[in-house]
Write a protein that holds these residues in place. Sequence first.
Motif, PDB file in Angstrom:
ATOM      1  N   ILE A 170     -28.913  72.229  15.401  1.00  9.12           N
ATOM      2  CA  ILE A 170     -29.849  72.779  14.422  1.00  9.12           C
ATOM      3  C   ILE A 170     -29.967  71.780  13.287  1.00  9.12           C
ATOM      4  CG2 ILE A 170     -30.301  74.664  12.819  1.00  9.12           C
ATOM      5  CD1 ILE A 170     -28.511  76.430  14.592  1.00  9.12           C
ATOM      6  N   ARG A 171     -31.204  71.448  12.931  1.00 10.60           N
ATOM      7  CA  ARG A 171     -31.392  70.559  11.788  1.00 10.60           C
ATOM      8  C   ARG A 171     -32.731  70.846  11.126  1.00 10.60           C
ATOM      9  NH1 ARG A 171     -31.989  65.846  15.822  1.00 10.60           N
ATOM     10  NH2 ARG A 171     -34.184  65.214  15.669  1.00 10.60           N
ATOM     11  N   ASN A 172     -32.895  70.293   9.935  1.00  8.42           N
ATOM     12  CA  ASN A 172     -34.128  70.506   9.186  1.00  8.42           C
ATOM     13  C   ASN A 172     -35.307  69.865   9.908  1.00  8.42           C
ATOM     14  OD1 ASN A 172     -32.826  71.882   7.098  1.00  8.42           O
ATOM     15  ND2 ASN A 172     -32.355  69.985   6.019  1.00  8.42           N
ATOM     16  N   THR A 173     -36.467  70.514   9.810  1.00  9.42           N
ATOM     17  CA  THR A 173     -37.685  69.956  10.384  1.00  9.42           C
ATOM     18  C   THR A 173     -38.491  69.273   9.286  1.00  9.42           C
ATOM     19  OG1 THR A 173     -39.039  71.925  10.003  1.00  9.42           O
ATOM     20  CG2 THR A 173     -37.729  71.864  12.024  1.00  9.42           C
ATOM     21  N   ASP A 174     -39.500  68.524   9.686  1.00 15.52           N
ATOM     22  CA  ASP A 174     -40.349  67.843   8.701  1.00 15.52           C
ATOM     23  C   ASP A 174     -41.592  68.660   8.391  1.00 15.52           C
ATOM     24  OD1 ASP A 174     -41.594  67.639  11.095  1.00 15.52           O
ATOM     25  OD2 ASP A 174     -41.750  65.449  11.122  1.00 15.52           O
ATOM     26  N   THR A 175     -41.507  69.972   8.674  1.00 11.01           N
ATOM     27  CA  THR A 175     -42.636  70.867   8.396  1.00 11.01           C
ATOM     28  C   THR A 175     -42.143  72.011   7.528  1.00 11.01           C
ATOM     29  OG1 THR A 175     -42.264  72.300  10.308  1.00 11.01           O
ATOM     30  CG2 THR A 175     -43.570  70.302  10.669  1.00 11.01           C
TER      31      THR A 175
END
Length: 379
Positions: free
Chosen positions: A5-10
């Motif tokens: 799980i990681r941050n998205t660019d949206t």
Amino acid sequence: MNVEIRNTDTSKGKGLFAKKKINCGSVIFEEDPLVSCQFSWNAAYQYRACDHCLRPLETAQENATRLTGHFVELPYPECCTTDKSKIVSCIVCGEQYCSLECQTAAFNQYHRTLCLQTTERHNVHPLEQLNEAWKQVHYPPETSSIMLIVRLLARIIQAPNQDAAIEQTLQFCHRTVNEDAELAHNLLGEKFANQISLLHNLLMTAIPHDGIEQFLTPAGFQGLLALIGTNGQGVGTSAISQWVTKSSDLSLSADEREVLDKFIDNLYDEMDEHSGNFLNNEGVALYSLQSSCNHSCTPNSEPTYLHNNHRLSLVAIKDIEEGDEIFISYLDECMLDRSRHSRRKDLMKNYIFACKCPKCEEQVEEPDITSEEEEDMSE
């Protein structure tokens, strides 16, 4: 694990990403839920499932007989996966489980708090009244159950570390109060919005408050309704489908295969005529890892139930490269085939976001009319 799980660019915040290449058809991961439960109407119509894991309690032959409305004798009975010798019942309330292991897991996680004496049943106990009240505002086809909230709260009450259990629950609650209220109203249907207070009051009476006070305020309860509305994953199990899979894998002659295929086709026609689309034991569950999967109208994976219980298997339906985000569809196959406007309308109504997946972006020039209106215009 093959994923992280990681941050998205949206604006979606977080998502699930592949840590290595995953081939089409591969199981990406498997996961047991925090809690699960059978749909209320599904249980009322005698779809017999383990009260903990939703594994069928009927044999395949019993299942086929009930769904067709007449006795059916199945060939190759050895292909039935239901072991009735393992079924056990709670000696206090009579709830049935597919095994002693499931009964023990249920008791240790939530059932100790929720177990009702048989004399308390028949819509007398607040838990029974809560379930009945929910049924009156949430008819089939069912998408969630108020009892999922009940089990989630009982799980916190019984947890050895209540703070950790609360933190696990709060990971699902990620929307604002206003959005939660909007979704809660939609989940129940606008004309039933006034039933939220009734459900809240019944819940307050039905279970102890120890350690869960923050979830029992009006805002907290609406947040829980939003939680099960946005994160609840449908679960389906079936004794007959398992028999079909096992019998189809048998080594048979061409003539035997033809006879079996014709039998199966006729059987499904009869079940469809008598029971319609409601063939499975159906319920809903909350999955910690799967809930991190974002939606796409062109998904690269789908949740399945290979073990015929509530254990979820996420399977790749396309090749997924290392670093790619893993997407599922929040919509069923029928809805995915509808217009961009219809899909986005449904996602906004149920999940409070406007889809910007590649399919929706490619169809951005389409007129903003629903699929039903398109059908009317073509007539």
